[in-house]
Design a protein around this motif. Structure first.
Motif, short mmCIF file in Angstrom:
data_model
loop_
_atom_site.label_atom_id
_atom_site.label_comp_id
_atom_site.label_asym_id
_atom_site.label_seq_id
_atom_site.Cartn_x
_atom_site.Cartn_y
_atom_site.Cartn_z
N LEU A 5 0.83 -1.20 0.00
CA LEU A 5 0.00 0.00 0.00
C LEU A 5 0.86 1.26 0.00
N LEU A 6 1.88 1.27 0.84
CA LEU A 6 2.75 2.45 0.92
C LEU A 6 3.55 2.65 -0.36
N GLU A 7 4.05 1.57 -0.94
CA GLU A 7 4.81 1.68 -2.20
C GLU A 7 3.92 2.21 -3.31
N ARG A 8 2.69 1.74 -3.36
CA ARG A 8 1.77 2.20 -4.41
C ARG A 8 1.34 3.64 -4.21
N ARG A 9 1.48 4.14 -2.99
CA ARG A 9 1.16 5.55 -2.72
C ARG A 9 2.38 6.46 -2.86
N GLY A 10 3.51 5.88 -3.26
CA GLY A 10 4.67 6.70 -3.58
C GLY A 10 5.72 6.81 -2.51
N ARG A 11 5.56 6.13 -1.39
CA ARG A 11 6.59 6.21 -0.34
C ARG A 11 7.78 5.33 -0.71
N LEU A 12 8.98 5.86 -0.53
CA LEU A 12 10.18 5.11 -0.89
C LEU A 12 10.30 3.85 -0.03
N PRO A 13 10.61 2.71 -0.64
CA PRO A 13 10.71 1.45 0.13
C PRO A 13 11.81 1.48 1.19
N GLN A 14 12.88 2.27 0.95
CA GLN A 14 13.94 2.37 1.96
C GLN A 14 13.38 2.97 3.25
N HIS A 15 12.59 4.03 3.12
CA HIS A 15 11.99 4.68 4.29
C HIS A 15 11.04 3.72 5.01
N GLU A 18 -2.41 5.29 -14.04
CA GLU A 18 -2.39 6.14 -12.84
C GLU A 18 -1.50 5.55 -11.76
N LEU A 19 -1.62 4.24 -11.57
CA LEU A 19 -0.83 3.55 -10.55
C LEU A 19 0.66 3.68 -10.86
N GLU A 20 1.03 3.50 -12.12
CA GLU A 20 2.43 3.61 -12.49
C GLU A 20 2.97 5.02 -12.25
N ASN A 21 2.13 6.00 -12.44
CA ASN A 21 2.54 7.39 -12.25
C ASN A 21 2.87 7.71 -10.79
N ARG A 22 2.09 7.16 -9.87
CA ARG A 22 2.25 7.59 -8.48
C ARG A 22 3.10 6.65 -7.63
N ARG A 23 3.32 5.39 -8.08
CA ARG A 23 4.06 4.46 -7.24
C ARG A 23 5.54 4.81 -7.21
N SER A 24 6.26 4.32 -6.21
CA SER A 24 7.68 4.66 -6.07
C SER A 24 8.57 3.77 -6.92
N ILE A 25 8.20 2.50 -7.14
CA ILE A 25 8.97 1.58 -7.96
C ILE A 25 8.30 1.47 -9.32
N LEU A 70 19.62 4.15 0.89
CA LEU A 70 19.24 5.56 0.86
C LEU A 70 20.14 6.33 -0.11
N TYR A 71 21.42 6.02 -0.06
CA TYR A 71 22.41 6.76 -0.85
C TYR A 71 22.81 6.03 -2.13
N GLN A 72 22.64 4.71 -2.15
CA GLN A 72 22.94 3.92 -3.34
C GLN A 72 21.72 3.05 -3.66
N PRO A 73 20.63 3.66 -4.16
CA PRO A 73 19.39 2.91 -4.37
C PRO A 73 19.51 1.91 -5.52
N ILE A 74 18.65 0.90 -5.49
CA ILE A 74 18.60 -0.10 -6.55
C ILE A 74 17.35 0.11 -7.39
N LEU A 75 17.31 -0.51 -8.56
CA LEU A 75 16.15 -0.49 -9.45
C LEU A 75 15.73 0.93 -9.85
N ASN A 76 16.73 1.80 -10.00
CA ASN A 76 16.50 3.17 -10.49
C ASN A 76 15.64 4.02 -9.57
N LEU A 77 15.60 3.69 -8.30
CA LEU A 77 14.88 4.52 -7.34
C LEU A 77 15.68 5.80 -7.08
N PRO A 78 15.01 6.88 -6.70
CA PRO A 78 15.73 8.13 -6.45
C PRO A 78 16.57 8.05 -5.18
N LYS A 79 17.69 8.80 -5.18
CA LYS A 79 18.51 8.88 -3.99
C LYS A 79 17.80 9.70 -2.92
N THR A 80 18.10 9.38 -1.68
CA THR A 80 17.53 10.12 -0.57
C THR A 80 18.60 10.22 0.52
#
Length: 407
Positions: free
Chosen positions: A30-40, A214-221, A292-302
């Motif tokens: 649910l959180l990933e689909r709402r755009g929250r980074l999986p690392q967090h 829509e789902l692809e637009n807002r999800r984090s992965i 957080l600093y070296q993300p995988i699967l093209n996730l944004p750095k945080t």
């Protein structure tokens, strides 16, 4: 300390564990689909997952009087039981790797199918190993037909995934090519927007092509255009990890390989769970701080500071950690009384996960009749597998590890 003594009590532990362990993956999804980074999310989850083990150890592990032969949690921390501690911590390491892998696999393969594949590998390998480690206290004529039911359900689950993927492909083909290829990740709704009534009234209906976009637009992965082999590889790796953690915990609490010194009591289930959770916590936190600093699967750095300031959905992540922690604890308590092979019946958790996948995410909305038929067949077979594996439960005869302390 309190120990589960009866077969009925063990089954009750397994049923609660089944619900808890089938629910926490839905919260991460649910959180990933709402755009929250999986690392967090995983960092938050790791905190409460460890706290659950600590709460169990300091409550149930401290009930009653303590002696050298029947130590409570705190007394056993000072005993010479490091071989068993190492087994427990090894179990925590493989569980942490498995849980971390599934968090990413959920996005690529889907909640239901990921759980089906990982559960099947766990049952086929883990239950077989536990059966022999437990000196065959489970009824083989019941246990292995239950494993076979799981395998049938796995085949049905794979067919569900294939059929549903074909349905989704057909839906996307109904859209203009630009609508799919030209996905933009700008103007993604905020977490609060996603929970507002205005947004809910405007969003696309679940199961439609517009919903998938829509789902692809807002999800984090982001998953569009990526090979499903990524998700399947993560899923099979997670399943292999999950198949090992329960036998490792079994060795930690029952010392079937006689690694403890003569006269040293077996590691109590609560002490073993504590060490198990320590290694799970340390590895999970370490890897996700790196991600957080070296993300995988093209996730944004945080950054760690960004994580500390990210309170969007933190409560759900904390809840997921508690559910997983208490679910694992209940599974181990039931396994100590009735055999860890029977306790692996909680690997029928795709029953629960599929329910949440349908209710929360609309994974099978507007699918074909073929997909619905396969889905129902899979769920029925999983229900049969749960009943059969629980019916195989035996009772551990060794009083030193199965009986509670006499007051």
């Amino acid at each position: 300390m309190y120990m589960v003594e009866s077969k009925e009590g063990a089954i009750a532990c397994m049923l609660f564990a089944l619900f808890f362990l089938g629910t926490w993956p839905a919260l991460l999804t649910l959180l990933e689909r709402r755009g929250r980074l999986p690392q967090h999310t995983y960092l938050d989850y790791s905190i409460t997952n460890f706290l659950a083990a600590l709460i169990i150890a300091l409550t149930l592990g401290e009930i009653g009087e303590s002696s050298y032969d029947h130590p409570n949690f705190r007394q056993q921390l000072y005993q010479d039981n490091w071989p068993s501690v190492m087994y427990a911590m090894a179990g925590g390491i493989v569980l942490s790797l498995g849980n971390l892998s599934t968090q990413y696999a959920f996005a690529f393969v889907g909640l239901s199918v990921t759980e089906v594949i990982t559960a099947s590998i766990t049952v086929v390998i883990g239950s077989t190993v536990n059966y022999f480690l437990d000196d065959k206290i489970n009824r083989a004529e019941v246990l292995f037909p239950g494993v076979a039911c799981f395998l049938i359900a796995v085949c049905l689950g794979s067919a569900v995934h294939s059929s549903n993927a074909a349905d989704n492909k057909e839906k996307l083909q109904s859209l203009p090519a630009d609508a799919v290829k030209g996905l933009k990740t700008t103007d993604v709704p905020s977490f609060s927007d996603l929970e507002s009534s205005d947004y809910l009234s405007q969003k696309a209906k679940a199961g439609t092509a517009n919903y998938l976009v829509e789902l692809e637009n807002r999800r984090s992965i982001k998953v569009f255009g990526k090979s499903t082999l990524i998700g399947l590889s993560l899923t099979f790796f997670a399943g292999a990890c999950f198949s090992l953690f329960s036998p490792a915990f079994n060795l930690a609490t029952n010392d079937q390989w006689h690694t403890l010194k003569e006269g040293v009591p077996h590691l109590a289930v609560y002490t073993a769970f504590f060490y198990f959770s320590v290694s799970c916590f340390v590895l999970g936190v370490t890897l996700n701080i790196i991600f957080l600093y070296q993300p995988i699967l093209n996730l944004p750095k945080t950054t760690f500071k960004a994580y500390l300031n990210d309170w969007n959905g933190r409560g759900w992540a904390f809840l997921a950690g508690f559910l997983c922690g208490f679910g694992n604890g209940l599974q181990f308590m039931g396994g100590q009384a009735a055999g860890y092979a029977a306790a692996d019946a909680v690997q029928a958790l795709p029953l629960v996960s599929t329910f949440w996948a349908i209710l929360l995410f609309g994974e099978y909305r507007r699918s074909s009749k073929k997909t619905y038929s396969l889905l129902v067949s899979m769920l029925v077979m999983f229900a049969v597998a749960v009943v059969v594996l629980m019916a195989s439960a035996g009772h551990r005869k060794e009083s030193r590890v199965a009986k509670s302390i006499e007051q």
